[in-house]
Design a protein around this motif. Structure first.
Motif, PDB file in Angstrom:
ATOM      1  N   ALA A 256     114.366 -67.339 -25.281  1.00 11.86           N
ATOM      2  CA  ALA A 256     113.867 -66.126 -25.936  1.00 11.86           C
ATOM      3  C   ALA A 256     112.383 -66.271 -26.252  1.00 11.86           C
ATOM      4  N   ASP A 257     111.647 -65.160 -26.110  1.00 12.50           N
ATOM      5  CA  ASP A 257     110.200 -65.170 -26.354  1.00 12.50           C
ATOM      6  C   ASP A 257     109.875 -65.687 -27.759  1.00 12.50           C
ATOM      7  N   ALA A 258     110.634 -65.230 -28.739  1.00 12.22           N
ATOM      8  CA  ALA A 258     110.351 -65.618 -30.125  1.00 12.22           C
ATOM      9  C   ALA A 258     110.540 -67.125 -30.315  1.00 12.22           C
ATOM     10  N   GLU A 259     111.578 -67.678 -29.696  1.00  8.41           N
ATOM     11  CA  GLU A 259     111.836 -69.106 -29.825  1.00  8.41           C
ATOM     12  C   GLU A 259     110.743 -69.928 -29.133  1.00  8.41           C
ATOM     13  N   PHE A 260     110.300 -69.457 -27.982  1.00 12.84           N
ATOM     14  CA  PHE A 260     109.250 -70.185 -27.271  1.00 12.84           C
ATOM     15  C   PHE A 260     107.932 -70.120 -28.043  1.00 12.84           C
ATOM     16  N   ALA A 261     107.673 -68.939 -28.637  1.00 14.36           N
ATOM     17  CA  ALA A 261     106.445 -68.777 -29.425  1.00 14.36           C
ATOM     18  C   ALA A 261     106.491 -69.694 -30.632  1.00 14.36           C
ATOM     19  N   ALA A 262     107.651 -69.807 -31.292  1.00 16.86           N
ATOM     20  CA  ALA A 262     107.786 -70.685 -32.465  1.00 16.86           C
ATOM     21  C   ALA A 262     107.577 -72.146 -32.064  1.00 16.86           C
ATOM     22  N   PHE A 263     108.115 -72.503 -30.898  1.00 21.48           N
ATOM     23  CA  PHE A 263     107.948 -73.874 -30.391  1.00 21.48           C
ATOM     24  C   PHE A 263     106.495 -74.204 -30.160  1.00 21.48           C
ATOM     25  N   LYS A 264     105.770 -73.284 -29.519  1.00 21.73           N
ATOM     26  CA  LYS A 264     104.350 -73.505 -29.254  1.00 21.73           C
ATOM     27  C   LYS A 264     103.544 -73.579 -30.541  1.00 21.73           C
ATOM     28  N   ALA A 265     103.923 -72.740 -31.477  1.00 24.01           N
ATOM     29  CA  ALA A 265     103.211 -72.730 -32.771  1.00 24.01           C
ATOM     30  C   ALA A 265     103.417 -74.076 -33.477  1.00 24.01           C
ATOM     31  N   ASP A 266     104.622 -74.622 -33.379  1.00 22.20           N
ATOM     32  CA  ASP A 266     104.908 -75.898 -34.010  1.00 22.20           C
ATOM     33  C   ASP A 266     104.078 -77.015 -33.409  1.00 22.20           C
ATOM     34  N   LEU A 267     103.750 -76.859 -32.121  1.00 19.82           N
ATOM     35  CA  LEU A 267     102.912 -77.840 -31.449  1.00 19.82           C
ATOM     36  C   LEU A 267     101.424 -77.589 -31.657  1.00 19.82           C
ATOM     37  N   GLY A 268     101.103 -76.414 -32.232  1.00 24.43           N
ATOM     38  CA  GLY A 268      99.702 -76.053 -32.409  1.00 24.43           C
ATOM     39  C   GLY A 268      99.038 -75.604 -31.116  1.00 24.43           C
ATOM     40  N   LEU A 269      99.838 -75.063 -30.220  1.00 23.06           N
ATOM     41  CA  LEU A 269      99.295 -74.621 -28.920  1.00 23.06           C
ATOM     42  C   LEU A 269      99.157 -73.111 -28.873  1.00 23.06           C
TER      43      LEU A 269
END
Length: 269
Positions: A256-269
């Motif tokens: 899901a887009d939201a889950e991928f966005a949260a993952f990237k945010a957690d990495l600071g990307l």
């Protein structure tokens, strides 16, 4: 799975000989061949110990199974004790009798321990350096030698013997004058059993075919066609990988887009 009590025994095979019933026999190497033999109603199978497993025994169903004990350098069996251990192991696995082309003393040791032994007379592949690849028993002297060998095997208690590439009249005379089951391979119609390799029956091999072999289907052509198709499929796969057309969306795991966005945010990307 066919229960052991419902499978043929040595007693049953001897009864077939006594009433003059011909025995059909095949050498098989795969589960598919064993299962097909059972479904077709083949009486007896020869299976080398390297191919014999509980799964193979189950696939063989009601077939009476001869387990081939590998001779000397082919399987590391050298002494009578080696052969006995192997025979007991394969008995527990469901073997009904045992092919043994070793010396008379080893064959006798197996017989003395109540193992049903199938020996080998005539053309014996494991002794081929002494005879060459040829029919054995075409002269009176050689025929007598084959006869005497059969009588030696009788005396030590063998259940049967493979009778390979001998004149048809000799094969018939021996079969009629021994209590052993004579498994004919190129020994004429008078042998108790007619024994062929499944690969010959199915036409799986190219090159030399023994005189006694008969092909009923031609699997080699089908195998060649399948190999051509296999290569073509692999080439198409390579082309798809190179072109980026594999994998397609349906081959991928979605996120899901939201889950991928949260993952990237957690990495600071």
């Amino acid at each position: 799975m066919v229960h052991k009590a419902n499978r043929p025994t040595v007693h049953d095979m001897r009864a077939m000989k006594a009433r003059g019933q011909k025995i059909s026999m095949l050498y098989v190497t795969t589960l598919e061949e064993a299962a097909a033999a059972d479904a077709a109603g083949i009486h007896m199978l020869s299976i080398e110990s390297r191919f014999f497993t509980p799964e193979m025994r189950e696939a063989a169903g009601r077939c009476f199974v001869q387990v081939g004990l590998p001779f000397g350098p082919y399987g590391g069996l050298a002494t009578a004790e080696d052969y006995l251990r192997a025979a007991f192991r394969f008995t527990a696995m469901g073997g009904d009798c045992f092919y043994c082309a070793a010396s008379l003393d080893i064959q006798k040791a197996l017989c003395d321990n109540h193992m049903p032994v199938v020996a080998h007379v005539g053309l014996i592949p494991s002794y081929i350096t002494f005879t060459g690849w040829r029919a054995v028993g075409k002269t009176a002297a050689e025929a007598r030698s084959v006869w005497d060998h059969v009588k030696q095997l009788e005396a030590i208690g063998c259940f049967g013997a493979e009778l390979e590439v001998v004149p048809d009249r000799l094969g018939a005379l021996i079969s009629q004058n021994t209590p052993m089951i004579m498994l004919g391979m190129g020994a004429g119609p008078g042998a108790d059993a007619q024994y062929l390799f499944a690969e010959d029956v199915l036409g799986c091999t190219d090159g030399h075919k023994p005189r006694h072999a008969k092909t009923y289907r031609t699997f080699a052509a089908e195998y060649a066609r399948l190999q051509t198709e296999r290569i073509a499929a692999f080439r198409e796969f390579i082309a798809d990988v190179n072109a980026g057309s594999y994998p397609e969306p349906q081959h991928n795991v979605a996120m899901a887009d939201a889950e991928f966005a949260a993952f990237k945010a957690d990495l600071g990307l």
